[in-house]
Design a protein around this motif. Structure first.
Motif, PDB file in Angstrom:
ATOM      1  N   ASP A 173      -5.585   5.903   3.719  1.00  0.00           N
ATOM      2  CA  ASP A 173      -5.873   7.051   2.872  1.00  0.00           C
ATOM      3  C   ASP A 173      -5.161   6.916   1.527  1.00  0.00           C
ATOM      4  OD1 ASP A 173      -3.215   7.679   3.351  1.00  0.00           O
ATOM      5  OD2 ASP A 173      -3.663   9.153   4.898  1.00  0.00           O
ATOM      6  N   PHE A 174      -5.540   7.814   0.611  1.00  0.00           N
ATOM      7  CA  PHE A 174      -5.019   7.696  -0.758  1.00  0.00           C
ATOM      8  C   PHE A 174      -3.511   7.919  -0.808  1.00  0.00           C
ATOM      9  CE2 PHE A 174      -3.905   9.473  -4.907  1.00  0.00           C
ATOM     10  CZ  PHE A 174      -4.340   8.438  -5.734  1.00  0.00           C
ATOM     11  N   ALA A 175      -3.016   8.849   0.006  1.00  0.00           N
ATOM     12  CA  ALA A 175      -1.570   9.135  -0.007  1.00  0.00           C
ATOM     13  C   ALA A 175      -0.769   7.891   0.375  1.00  0.00           C
ATOM     14  CB  ALA A 175      -1.252  10.283   0.937  1.00  0.00           C
ATOM     15  N   HIS A 176      -1.240   7.199   1.407  1.00  0.00           N
ATOM     16  CA  HIS A 176      -0.549   5.982   1.824  1.00  0.00           C
ATOM     17  C   HIS A 176      -0.675   4.894   0.760  1.00  0.00           C
ATOM     18  CE1 HIS A 176       0.069   2.176   4.030  1.00  0.00           C
ATOM     19  NE2 HIS A 176       0.936   2.883   4.727  1.00  0.00           N
ATOM     20  N   LEU A 177      -1.869   4.779   0.172  1.00  0.00           N
ATOM     21  CA  LEU A 177      -2.097   3.794  -0.881  1.00  0.00           C
ATOM     22  C   LEU A 177      -1.208   4.066  -2.090  1.00  0.00           C
ATOM     23  CD1 LEU A 177      -3.898   1.375  -1.751  1.00  0.00           C
ATOM     24  CD2 LEU A 177      -5.451   3.051  -2.776  1.00  0.00           C
ATOM     25  N   TRP A 178      -1.039   5.335  -2.447  1.00  0.00           N
ATOM     26  CA  TRP A 178      -0.204   5.714  -3.586  1.00  0.00           C
ATOM     27  C   TRP A 178       1.251   5.323  -3.350  1.00  0.00           C
ATOM     28  CZ3 TRP A 178      -0.137   7.111  -8.499  1.00  0.00           C
ATOM     29  CH2 TRP A 178       1.013   7.723  -9.007  1.00  0.00           C
ATOM     30  N   HIS A 179       1.770   5.671  -2.171  1.00  0.00           N
ATOM     31  CA  HIS A 179       3.194   5.435  -1.901  1.00  0.00           C
ATOM     32  C   HIS A 179       3.495   3.967  -1.615  1.00  0.00           C
ATOM     33  CE1 HIS A 179       4.509   9.597  -2.010  1.00  0.00           C
ATOM     34  NE2 HIS A 179       3.478   9.939  -1.247  1.00  0.00           N
ATOM     35  N   SER A 180       2.543   3.236  -1.029  1.00  0.00           N
ATOM     36  CA  SER A 180       2.824   1.854  -0.644  1.00  0.00           C
ATOM     37  C   SER A 180       2.452   0.838  -1.714  1.00  0.00           C
ATOM     38  CB  SER A 180       2.077   1.509   0.650  1.00  0.00           C
ATOM     39  OG  SER A 180       0.671   1.578   0.448  1.00  0.00           O
ATOM     40  N   LEU A 181       1.528   1.230  -2.630  1.00  0.00           N
ATOM     41  CA  LEU A 181       1.067   0.248  -3.609  1.00  0.00           C
ATOM     42  C   LEU A 181       1.059   0.764  -5.044  1.00  0.00           C
ATOM     43  CD1 LEU A 181      -0.180  -2.504  -4.320  1.00  0.00           C
ATOM     44  CD2 LEU A 181      -2.433  -1.537  -3.772  1.00  0.00           C
ATOM     45  N   LEU A 182       0.320   1.849  -5.309  1.00  0.00           N
ATOM     46  CA  LEU A 182       0.098   2.275  -6.689  1.00  0.00           C
ATOM     47  C   LEU A 182       1.385   2.724  -7.378  1.00  0.00           C
ATOM     48  CD1 LEU A 182      -3.292   4.196  -6.296  1.00  0.00           C
ATOM     49  CD2 LEU A 182      -2.898   1.828  -7.002  1.00  0.00           C
ATOM     50  N   TRP A 183       2.188   3.548  -6.725  1.00  0.00           N
ATOM     51  CA  TRP A 183       3.431   4.033  -7.331  1.00  0.00           C
ATOM     52  C   TRP A 183       4.437   2.895  -7.554  1.00  0.00           C
ATOM     53  CZ3 TRP A 183       5.790   7.098 -10.367  1.00  0.00           C
ATOM     54  CH2 TRP A 183       7.172   7.272 -10.298  1.00  0.00           C
TER      55      TRP A 183
END
Length: 317
Positions: free
Chosen positions: A2-12
């Motif tokens: 999901d986006f939340a996991h993608l944000w915290h693990s990669l994008l941020w």
């Protein structure tokens, strides 16, 4: 995913890395453009006497703190005028590796920190600096043994004092920053994302099995560490840093493993880097035969010194 996991693990983490990288690179380029090494050039005169080197070598050493091209041009002119023998030219060129290292030290440190963090970056930069110092000591010791003592010369007589301009220095620093940041982003973003998904997909487990049967030379390294080495060999230093930063961020490698991987990659990438970047530059200053001879000696000594500190760090680090 999901986006939340993608944000915290990669994008941020990737966004934070890029911002830190841009700030560090800007600061480093401004420091370099302001000739922070100016005061170090004063050490040339007493140092060259230790190695029985001529005053023109000391002048080239001083120039190398500001411009490698100017330093090598001075050596080329002296060599063409028969003021330097073949051996003295090689020693002079090797001797300039220390000021050349200091010239790019701010950029190396401020680029490395955003990828690795302060401690791993300090370890890696400190070890490469140690290698550069060892090269200088070895050259001075060799020169003192094989070269005859020289009468007092005049290092400053070979130097031309140019007028320093803050405006020109800042403009030069910003121009370098704009050119370098584009290249670094092009390498960093796809490599960081690729490593992230390789880790998630378990690709390194399969790589470990392949390495155990096909690449015994690097069997002492984990597959993740080998990937850092390979990125340095086939691409450039920034690519290896991007891979190393992703590994550290995911917790797949320790600081020691990352530093060793970067040092090994530095050694293995030496021949490719030399002929890709150095030969066209050297051939434009020296004759091709002399250029090739200088590059071979330069890179061989560089690789040997880094190999020495790598072994020392692997045993005692």
């Amino acid at each position: 995913m999901d986006f939340a996991h993608l944000w915290h693990s990669l994008l941020w983490p990737l966004g934070r890395l890029l911002v830190s990288l841009a700030i560090g690179l800007l600061v480093a380029n401004l420091i370099e453009a302001l000739n922070w090494t100016r005061f170090l050039a004063r050490l040339a005169a007493p140092i060259i006497r230790l190695g029985h080197l001529k005053d023109v070598v000391g002048a080239s050493f001083s120039m190398a703190f500001f411009s490698g091209m100017a330093a090598n041009s001075l050596l080329a002119e002296a060599y063409a005028a028969k003021k330097l023998t073949d051996r003295e030219l090689i020693l002079a060129n090797l001797f300039n590796s220390l000021p050349t290292y200091f010239l790019h030290l701010p950029q190396m440190f401020f680029i490395t920190v955003p990828f690795l963090g302060t401690r791993p970056a300090a370890l890696y930069v400190g070890l490469t600096l140690t290698a550069a110092l060892l090269r200088t000591v070895a050259i001075l010791a060799y020169g003192r043994v094989v070269l005859p003592p020289l009468p007092e010369g005049c290092v400053v007589c070979h130097l031309q004092d140019g007028q320093f301009s803050w405006q020109k220095a800042l403009r030069k620093g910003l121009k370098r920053f704009a050119r370098r940041i584009r290249t670094m982003v092009l390498f960093t973003v796809p490599i960081y994302i690729g490593i992230h998904y390789l880790v998630v997909g378990g690709a390194f487990g399969a790589m470990e099995k392949w390495l155990s049967t096909h690449l015994g030379l690097l069997s002492f390294m984990t597959p993740q560490a080998v990937s850092i080495v390979m990125f340095q060999v086939v691409a450039e230093f920034t690519a290896g840093l991007a891979a190393a930063g992703a590994m550290l961020g995911a917790g797949d490698l320790t600081t020691r493993q990352v530093v060793l991987a970067l040092l090994v990659g530095n050694i293995l990438s030496t021949p490719m880097r030399a002929f890709r970047h150095q030969f066209p530059y050297y051939a434009g200053i020296f004759k091709p035969k002399a250029a090739m001879r200088l590059i071979v000696h330069n890179q061989a000594l560089r690789a040997a010194s880094i190999a020495l500190v790598t072994v020392g760090y692997a045993i005692f680090g």
